[in-house]
Design a protein around this motif. Sequence first.
Motif, PDB file in Angstrom:
ATOM      1  N   PHE A  40      -0.709  -2.196 -24.705  1.00 18.57           N
ATOM      2  CA  PHE A  40      -0.808  -3.384 -23.849  1.00 18.57           C
ATOM      3  C   PHE A  40      -1.545  -4.444 -24.646  1.00 18.57           C
ATOM      4  CE2 PHE A  40      -2.722  -6.288 -20.889  1.00 18.57           C
ATOM      5  CZ  PHE A  40      -1.624  -6.627 -20.127  1.00 18.57           C
ATOM      6  N   PRO A  41      -0.976  -5.627 -24.779  1.00 15.71           N
ATOM      7  CA  PRO A  41       0.325  -6.019 -24.228  1.00 15.71           C
ATOM      8  C   PRO A  41       1.465  -5.264 -24.904  1.00 15.71           C
ATOM      9  CG  PRO A  41      -0.593  -7.807 -25.546  1.00 15.71           C
ATOM     10  CD  PRO A  41      -1.626  -6.729 -25.492  1.00 15.71           C
ATOM     11  N   TYR A  42       2.533  -5.066 -24.135  1.00 16.08           N
ATOM     12  CA  TYR A  42       3.726  -4.366 -24.628  1.00 16.08           C
ATOM     13  C   TYR A  42       4.724  -5.428 -25.055  1.00 16.08           C
ATOM     14  CZ  TYR A  42       7.040  -0.491 -24.893  1.00 16.08           C
ATOM     15  OH  TYR A  42       7.920   0.465 -25.340  1.00 16.08           O
ATOM     16  N   LYS A  43       5.022  -5.439 -26.353  1.00 15.80           N
ATOM     17  CA  LYS A  43       5.838  -6.517 -26.931  1.00 15.80           C
ATOM     18  C   LYS A  43       7.263  -6.050 -27.215  1.00 15.80           C
ATOM     19  CE  LYS A  43       1.745  -8.328 -29.160  1.00 15.80           C
ATOM     20  NZ  LYS A  43       0.793  -7.560 -29.915  1.00 15.80           N
ATOM     21  N   LYS A  44       8.097  -7.006 -27.553  1.00 11.60           N
ATOM     22  CA  LYS A  44       9.492  -6.718 -27.890  1.00 11.60           C
ATOM     23  C   LYS A  44       9.580  -5.727 -29.046  1.00 11.60           C
ATOM     24  CE  LYS A  44      13.888  -8.892 -28.931  1.00 11.60           C
ATOM     25  NZ  LYS A  44      14.634 -10.075 -29.257  1.00 11.60           N
ATOM     26  N   THR A  45       8.703  -5.859 -30.031  1.00  9.49           N
ATOM     27  CA  THR A  45       8.721  -4.937 -31.170  1.00  9.49           C
ATOM     28  C   THR A  45       8.356  -3.516 -30.737  1.00  9.49           C
ATOM     29  OG1 THR A  45       6.469  -5.601 -31.753  1.00  9.49           O
ATOM     30  CG2 THR A  45       8.270  -6.672 -32.943  1.00  9.49           C
ATOM     31  N   ASP A  46       7.457  -3.381 -29.745  1.00  9.35           N
ATOM     32  CA  ASP A  46       7.118  -2.055 -29.214  1.00  9.35           C
ATOM     33  C   ASP A  46       8.353  -1.417 -28.581  1.00  9.35           C
ATOM     34  OD1 ASP A  46       4.295  -2.202 -29.820  1.00  9.35           O
ATOM     35  OD2 ASP A  46       4.093  -3.550 -28.097  1.00  9.35           O
ATOM     36  N   ALA A  47       9.072  -2.210 -27.793  1.00  9.01           N
ATOM     37  CA  ALA A  47      10.280  -1.710 -27.137  1.00  9.01           C
ATOM     38  C   ALA A  47      11.340  -1.326 -28.168  1.00  9.01           C
ATOM     39  CB  ALA A  47      10.825  -2.757 -26.168  1.00  9.01           C
ATOM     40  N   GLU A  48      11.520  -2.160 -29.164  1.00  6.46           N
ATOM     41  CA  GLU A  48      12.516  -1.863 -30.201  1.00  6.46           C
ATOM     42  C   GLU A  48      12.184  -0.574 -30.927  1.00  6.46           C
ATOM     43  OE1 GLU A  48      12.337  -5.463 -32.484  1.00  6.46           O
ATOM     44  OE2 GLU A  48      13.692  -6.540 -31.124  1.00  6.46           O
ATOM     45  N   MET A  49      10.909  -0.406 -31.293  1.00  4.91           N
ATOM     46  CA  MET A  49      10.488   0.814 -31.994  1.00  4.91           C
ATOM     47  C   MET A  49      10.694   2.045 -31.108  1.00  4.91           C
ATOM     48  SD  MET A  49       7.185  -0.545 -34.217  1.00  4.91           S
ATOM     49  CE  MET A  49       6.250   0.870 -33.757  1.00  4.91           C
ATOM     50  N   TRP A  50      10.340   1.917 -29.818  1.00  6.14           N
ATOM     51  CA  TRP A  50      10.507   3.045 -28.905  1.00  6.14           C
ATOM     52  C   TRP A  50      11.988   3.407 -28.745  1.00  6.14           C
ATOM     53  CZ3 TRP A  50       8.519   7.214 -27.217  1.00  6.14           C
ATOM     54  CH2 TRP A  50       9.095   7.880 -26.135  1.00  6.14           C
TER      55      TRP A  50
END
Length: 177
Positions: A40-50
């Motif tokens: 947190f914050p959860y960013k676009k790059t976090d989502a892409e990596m996940w």
Amino acid sequence: MKISFGKYCIRSYEFSDNEALVKYANNYNVSRLLRDQFSFPYKKTDAEMWLIQASNQEIETNFAIANQSELIGAIGLNFQEDVNRYSAEIGYWLAEPFWNKGIATSAISVFTHYAFKNYNINRIFACVFEGNEPSEKVLLKSGYKKEATLRKAVFKEGKFLDQYIYAILKEEFKQIR
């Protein structure tokens, strides 16, 4: 994989989940009682990596919780090793707009059934941080039993918290189904 329950489903991740994942995971109320690895914050790059990681699972154990139009949460298993190799930890989160609607309870029940049927496990457990009473209630409603309190075992946001262990055995789940 796709398991439907009412208007919702548990399904494999899709790269199109990126936008909804950022929209719903980037919420302090969601992340505050999850492990620190859930940023947190959860960013676009976090989502892409996940999503890259989820799409490359050797054994698929992490899934999206979704409605007809988008991802609204997640659920998954973490298999244990060595003498605990027949146990798996369940983890989950649900987007705040979908809280208090019975979705998490249904998802956990359906996923627990799926896990016992499809994986060679005997026990599924969940770790819940002190202060997350809704998660405790969801697990109890899904047939899990409180096994332990690990006193001040978690350090989150500058303070020590108790951690509660809830679990269900394969034989117990068969009895309540």
